[in-house]
Design a protein around this motif. Structure first.
Motif, PDB file in Angstrom:
ATOM      1  N   ALA A 235      20.237  18.281  -0.071  1.00 46.91           N
ATOM      2  CA  ALA A 235      20.637  18.913  -1.340  1.00 46.91           C
ATOM      3  C   ALA A 235      21.592  17.957  -2.044  1.00 46.91           C
ATOM      4  CB  ALA A 235      21.306  20.252  -1.058  1.00 46.91           C
ATOM      5  N   TYR A 413      14.796  25.797  -3.398  1.00 44.41           N
ATOM      6  CA  TYR A 413      14.709  25.112  -2.102  1.00 44.41           C
ATOM      7  C   TYR A 413      13.350  25.423  -1.451  1.00 44.41           C
ATOM      8  CZ  TYR A 413      19.685  24.283  -2.619  1.00 44.41           C
ATOM      9  OH  TYR A 413      20.902  23.857  -3.082  1.00 44.41           O
ATOM     10  N   GLY A 437      20.001  25.075   1.507  1.00 48.43           N
ATOM     11  CA  GLY A 437      21.067  24.755   0.562  1.00 48.43           C
ATOM     12  C   GLY A 437      22.172  24.078   1.355  1.00 48.43           C
TER      13      GLY A 437
END
Ligand SMILES: Cc1cc2nc3c(=O)[nH]c(=O)nc-3n(C[C@H](O)[C@H](O)[C@H](O)COP(=O)(O)OP(=O)(O)OC[C@H]3O[C@@H](n4cnc5c(N)ncnc54)[C@H](O)[C@@H]3O)c2cc1C
Ligand code: SF4
Length: 468
Positions: A235, A413, A437
């Motif tokens: 991320a 995601y 995440g």
């Protein structure tokens, strides 16, 4: 038995404020043995259930206590491909150590599992000539791993140990993901990551660096050339608050700032003249690990005053407590219950101040934390000549945007099965921050480990969740 952890020596705040050398100095053998004595060797070992890769914690501590350091290291390494990394950056306080029986006793601290892990891994690096067998390639199946962060490295190492041919594709010129481009040298020296990556190379894993999947290599090519794919792209896309003045010179995302500091070697200034201008008065927005790292890096690069500006309070702050205390000791000033609402620039377009508003906490919001609400008329202006926003990251997108049939969740995601890592595309698995995440190193490693097991089950034909 002593009820407190054996202390670990650290560089003093006065000296470390201006250097990038490691803050925590590790245990000596005597200190490690003293700490290992505190472990009760509980038969139920609750500490293990707090570890996402389920290290045999009492086992490695027992061997250490008995002076059998090599055996202790072998136990550690059989569960964890990156023990020297985890011994330094894992949030043990909320994982294994939070479940330790010793820590539940009155006025007692848990066994310092993380410090012991670090000690054993560092001892092995100095004292053992690792005889690593290149295990990859004995099986005919090929697996592609996208991203070389802790998730990708773990999946790759475990698959190589099972005999698969493994190719890792990494966009940057160095493997390690956040371990090299995010976490600064003073918490995790690059040589430590390099050492543990070199073990994975020795297993026979091939690294293709400077290779962006979705650009340099097409997803279609991967799907046709490999029998299975693991995606661990993390991320790493910075989020901005989007307030007026964001485009002014001197306003950075923490991601950009830390990448410059880490990968372009600004931390070796003046040896390396990396183009990074650090202000005299720096404000870092946010209070997670990324914010602490950015603030402490700015300080080390010469800032005179560094503020951490956070809209909630110390209690809700997501950073590790240990790093928060280090930041405090180094003189970082925390402005709690404060929200910037506008950056103010000078005639040349450089940031020179920011307008903030004071907040108060109301009843909990969706995140379960108290909701910060602006106090009317509480605005004030803070003089700053550099701002670093560290308010969170989103998914790395390059690969996602050209992946046919790959389902994403509502936050963008990858949707992957929590237990196996299987995605909506046959033979494609995912894990780490690109699924959860922003989370932690060990959680990403846990996901890589599980996915490796299920990739193996899939490739041997034992299990196929895509079969209709
Ligand atoms: C500054 C900072 C400090 C942190 N501190 C801690 C800490 O102290 N303790 C802790 O446990 N966690 C910490 N974290 C969180 C932790 O680092 C992450 O949760 C973890 O690294 C996630 O691992 P990952 O493998 O999923 O992804 P990453 O580590 O993000 O690795 C992903 C890799 O994929 C590569 N990539 C992306 N897209 C592509 C593509 N299309 N093709 C090829 N390669 C690609 C990226 O370049 C990157 O190298 C921190 C995070 C940050 C940002
Ligand atoms: S819970 Fe604590 S005392 Fe018990 S085995 Fe684990 S580390 Fe040792």
């Amino acid at each position: 038995m002593k009820n407190r952890k054996t202390p670990m020596k650290e560089q003093s705040p006065e000296s470390r404020r201006r250097n990038f050398e490691e803050v925590a100095l590790g245990y000596t053998l005597e200190e490690a043995l003293e700490e290992a004595q505190r472990c009760l060797q509980c038969p139920t070992h609750p500490c293990v259930s707090g570890c996402p890769v389920e290290i045999d914690i009492p086992g490695f501590i027992r061997k250490l206590r008995d002076g059998k350091l090599e055996e202790s290291y072998r136990i550690l390494k059989s569960y964890n491909n990156l023990p020297a990394v985890c011994g330094r950056v894992c949030p043990q306080e909320v994982q294994c150590e939070s479940r330790c029986v010793v820590g539940k006793m009155k006025d007692s601290e848990p066994v310092a599992i993380g410090r012991l892990e670090r000690f054993v891994a560092d001892w092995a690096a100095e004292n053992l000539e690792e005889d690593v067998k290149p295990l990859a390639g004995s099986k005919k199946e090929k697996v592609a791993v996208v991203g070389s962060g802790p998730a990708g490295l773990t999946a790759a190492a475990d698959l190589a140990k099972m005999g698969y041919h493994v190719d890792i594709f990494e966009a940057f010129h160095k493997p390690g993901g956040v371990l090299v481009y995010g976490i600064p040298e003073f918490r995790l020296p690059k040589r430590i990551v390099e050492r543990e990556v070199s073990y994975i190379r020795k297993l026979g894993v091939n690294f293709h660096l400077n290779t962006v999947v979705g650009k340099t290599v097409k997803v279609k090519e991967l799907l046709s050339e490999y029998d299975a794919v693991f995606i661990g792209t993390g991320a790493g896309t910075p989020k901005f608050m989007g307030i007026p003045g964001t485009n002014l010179n001197g306003v950075y995302s923490a991601n950009e700032f830390l990448t410059r500091v880490n990968l372009m070697k600004a931390y070796l200034f003046p040896e390396y003249d990396t183009p990074i201008r650090v202000g005299k008065k720096v404000a870092v927005i946010g209070a997670g690990n990324t914010a602490m790292d950015a603030a402490r890096s700015a300080l080390r690069l010469g800032a005179e005053k560094v503020y951490i500006v956070y809209r909630r309070t110390e209690r809700e702050m997501p950073a590790r407590r240990e790093e928060y205390h280090h930041a405090l000791e180094e003189g970082i000033e925390f402005l709690w219950l404060t929200l910037p609402i506008r950056y103010i620039g000078d005639a040349n377009g450089n940031v020179e101040a920011m307008e903030c508003v004071r907040m108060e906490l109301k009843e909990a919001d969706g995140s379960g934390r108290p909701r910060p609400v602006p106090i009317e008329g509480s605005n004030f202006v803070l003089e700053v000549d550099m701002v670093i926003e560290a308010i969170g990251q989103g998914p790395n997108r390059v690969l996602l945007s050209e992946f046919p049939g790959l389902e994403l969740n509502e936050r963008g995601y990858i949707k992957a099965d929590e237990d196996t890592g299987a995605t909506s595309v046959k033979g494609v698995f995912a894990g780490g921050d690109i699924v959860t995440g922003a989370a932690t190193v060990i959680k990403a490693m846990g996901a890589g480990k599980k996915a490796a097991q299920f990739i193996h089950s899939y490739l041997t034909g034992e299990w196929n969740p895509w079969q209709k």
